[in-house]
Structures are given as C-alpha cells and as structure tokens.
Write a protein that holds these residues in place. Structure first.
Motif, short mmCIF file in Angstrom:
data_model
loop_
_atom_site.label_atom_id
_atom_site.label_comp_id
_atom_site.label_asym_id
_atom_site.label_seq_id
_atom_site.Cartn_x
_atom_site.Cartn_y
_atom_site.Cartn_z
N ALA A 299 -0.40 1.05 4.58
CA ALA A 299 0.58 0.45 4.90
C ALA A 299 0.94 0.51 6.61
O ALA A 299 1.13 -0.38 7.41
CB ALA A 299 1.64 0.59 4.18
N ALA A 311 1.56 -5.39 5.06
CA ALA A 311 1.64 -4.04 5.01
C ALA A 311 2.99 -3.73 4.01
O ALA A 311 2.88 -2.47 3.30
CB ALA A 311 2.10 -3.31 6.60
N LEU A 315 3.10 -0.67 0.81
CA LEU A 315 4.40 0.52 1.00
C LEU A 315 5.18 0.21 -0.19
O LEU A 315 5.77 1.29 -0.85
CB LEU A 315 4.93 0.17 2.27
#
Length: 429
Positions: A299, A311, A315
C-alpha cells in the motif's frame, strides 16, 4: 547427532525394540529439521512402523510437526501436533505426559501465529508456561516456554510484556543451566522487541551478543531502519544464493526484504509487482499474518506512485486482519511508514478505530521528528498529503557556500576535498 541417532536405530532394530527404534527415529528427524533436511525427515517418518506407546507416538508427531513447519505446511504441522496431544491422553505416566504436552504446546505457538490465529497461539503458549512452571520450574522447559510466549507477544505487539517474558527466560536460563542456543535465541528475540520499540542501539547490542537468531530475518530489518542498506542487502543475497533453504517462505521473506531495501530509494512499479508476487506466495501457504504485514508495504508503495485506489485495498485488508485477530504489530515494522499509513487510514475511514488504537499503542500519534522538520518522504497521493519541498542552494563563485532550507551547511561537511566540480559532486552525492 543425526549419525548417533541413526546408529541407535540400527541397534534397536537388531534388538527388536520397537519403542526404542521409534524414539531414535524421532531424534533423527529432529536433527534433520535443524539441518534443514525437512523432506528427507518426513519421508523417513512416513515409512516408520506402527507403535502403540503413547510417548513414542507423541515424539514422532513432534518430529513431523517441526519438519512440516520447516516446509511451511501449516495445516499438516498443526494436525501432526494434535495427533501427538491426542496420543498423550493414553499415557499413564504423568511426568512423561506433561513433558511432551509442554513440548507440543509451546511449539504449536509458531504455527498458529503464522496462520494468524493469535488467540489460539496465546492459549497454547500460556498453557505450556503454566505446566512448565508447575512441574519443571527448575529445568530448561520453563525457559523454553517463556521464550516461545515472549516471542509471540513481540509479534503480537505487547512489547513491554514480551520484554518481561524474555528477560525472565534469560534469567532463568542463566541461573539454572549453561548458556546454549536458546540463550542466543532469547537475546535475538529481545533485539526484535527493542527494535520495534524504537531502541535501535539496544537492539543492535542484543543482535551482536546473540548472533543471527532462530529464523532467517535476524538483524536485517534493524539494518534497514539504521540505513545500513549495503550490509542488509549483502546478508540477504548471500543467504539466498547458498541454495540451502528448503523453505519457500524463508526465501520469500528474504526477497521481500530486498524489495523493501529498494523501496527506501523510491517506489517503482517493479517493486509493487515483486510485493504482489510475495503476497500470493503467502496466501498459497496460508501465512496470513505475514501476508497482512506485506500488504502494508505494498500500500505504501502504491501511494507513493499516486495509485490511491490500488493502495486503499491492500491497506484495508491488512488493517481488517489486525482488527479481527488483535495484532498490534506486523513483520517488517517501519515506524515512519506505518505512521503515515495509519494517519491516512484514520482520515479516509479505513478501520479508523483500530488505526487510532495502533497509533496510540505504538507511540505514533504525534508527528515524527522528520515530519516536524518537513523532510518526510511522501508516500501517499499528492492530493492527500502534499510533498514538503527541500531547498538546496550552492554558491560556487566567490566564497563556496551551501545552504539547505536557508540554513548554511557546516564547512566541516565539505571542507578538505579537491576544489571545483569534484567537491560539488561529492557534496551532491
């Protein structure tokens, strides 16, 4: 040790002692585990004769557990350990039953942890410590059990507790037995804990005393955090090129470390591809904790490239894992990177409660020193966190003068080198 155990097997076979043969076979398989010969050990165990003695079956199950773990086969490893625990229910001799129960329980901690089952790992570790304290408080079993539980708590993020447990194990070992390989592993585990607490100098001292440690990671991440990139790269590459690593996950871990070293010099699409390939490897083998740890760095790399949507997904997946399993730490813990990721997660509504707790628990809620100085490398998309610019001015005519953000650079930093272009080149490098 392996040769002696093989000789014992031959003697027991001539005597017709099936139990003795089984014990010796287990010893051979355990020696092969320490030599990295996992497949050979499992092949020999598969060809073993059936035995009825519960303790012999537990010993064989333990040997199988270790070698399955060496080959990253978590499901088979856990199944083998539970077969051993089931066999012990029929062991009438209390001392032997408890002895092998401690051995199996404290070793189960690792497999449960890598599979991401923190609660099960903690139960196994705590039971082993309780049994060892009650029945073998003056023997090495107690130190071993404390070590396994302390290492788990370091990985789980309860760092103060981890340091306490590891120091108890070290003290117990120093008072009751001679120093051995466990003593060195305890020191390295203390190094991991101090590193994740941010005390890099103390961690470095523990690593020097303890050597590389139990696994393939050793001081690699510490060297990365200290900026000792050449040392970390050389160590990782030399281990990869020895050709003696049977474990796919250990090879993948070293490859990830090399990718993280490259990431220190700036994100590139090729780094993201390497991290994604590693994540697939962890997924295939069921290493959920290690995969979640990797996704955080993936990420960060995607944010740095400006790929916000690409990303956010890894995450969120990594933080959901931490939320569900209760982890407050991850492999390859990088404080500044984690701080930026977690602040972004809170702002974007990605597991905000867990992210805020993790920031608070790890002392990352306040801006870092580099962020206060305005020179932190940007790792999220520019529209989310605009880059702070650093101004470099070099006066080449007249008096040679260098300023960074309008602050003169001390002459000692550049004085004494040949004049002209060579001096400028060195300064810029």
């Amino acid at each position: 040790a392996r040769r002696l155990a093989q000789l014992a097997m031959e003697q027991f076979e001539r005597l017709g002692d099936g139990d003795g043969y089984a014990y010796a076979l287990a010893s051979v398989a355990i020696a092969r585990y320490h030599l990295g010969q996992y497949a050979a050990a499992l092949a020999e165990l598969d060809a073993r004769p059936c035995v009825e003695d519960p303790t012999c079956r537990a010993a064989l199950s333990f040997a199988a557990y270790l070698n399955y773990l060496g080959l990253d086969q978590l499901e088979q490893a856990i199944r083998a350990a539970h077969c051993g625990l089931h066999a012990l229910e029929y062991e009438p001799r209390e001392a032997r039953r408890i002895h092998w129960r401690i051995v199996l329980q404290r070793n189960l901690v690792a497999a449960y942890h890598f599979r991401g089952e923190l609660a099960a790992a903690r139960r196994a570790g705590e039971e082993a410590v309780a049994l060892a304290e009650r029945h073998f408080a003056t023997e090495g079993f107690y130190a071993w059990s404390l070590y396994e539980l302390g290492l788990l708590e370091q990985r789980a993020g309860r760092l103060d507790l981890a340091l306490t447990l590891l120091q108890q194990a070290r003290t117990h070992l120093e008072q009751t037995t001679r120093y051995d390989v466990l003593w060195r592993w305890i020191l390295v585990a203390q190094g991991h804990t101090l590193r994740d607490m941010g005390d890099l100098e103390a961690a470095d001292e523990r690593y020097r005393l303890g050597g590389w440690g139990e696994g393939e990671d050793g001081p690699l991440m510490l060297w990365l955090l200290q900026g000792r990139y050449a040392e970390a790269r050389y160590a990782a590459e030399s281990r990869l090129t020895t050709g003696m690593i049977e474990s796919p996950i250990e090879r993948t871990n070293l490859g990830v470390l090399l990718a993280l070293l490259d990431l220190e010099h700036g994100a590139m699409p090729e780094i993201c591809e390497r991290l994604r390939a590693a994540a697939e490897q962890y997924q295939m083998y069921g290493f959920r904790y290690t995969r979640a740890s990797l996704l955080l760095h993936l990420a960060a790399a995607e944010y740095e490239l400006g790929n916000t949507a690409a990303a956010d997904q890894p995450l969120a997946e990594a933080l959901r894992f931490g939320t569900a399993q209760g982890y407050l730490n991850f492999d390859w813990w990088h404080p500044e990177r984690m701080q930026r990721l977690l602040h972004h997660a809170c702002a974007a509504g990605i597991e905000p409660v867990y992210s805020a707790r993790l920031l608070q628990e790890r002392g990352l809620a306040a801006p870092s020193a580099s962020e206060k100085a305005g020179v932190t490398k940007v790792m999220v998309a520019p529209d989310i966190m605009p880059p702070a610019m650093t101004r470099l001015v070099i006066n080449c005519l007249g008096q040679f003068r260098v300023c960074i953000d309008d602050e003169p650079l001390p002459r000692a930093r550049w004085q004494g080198y040949p004049a002209g272009a060579l001096r400028m080149q060195r300064l810029l490098v």
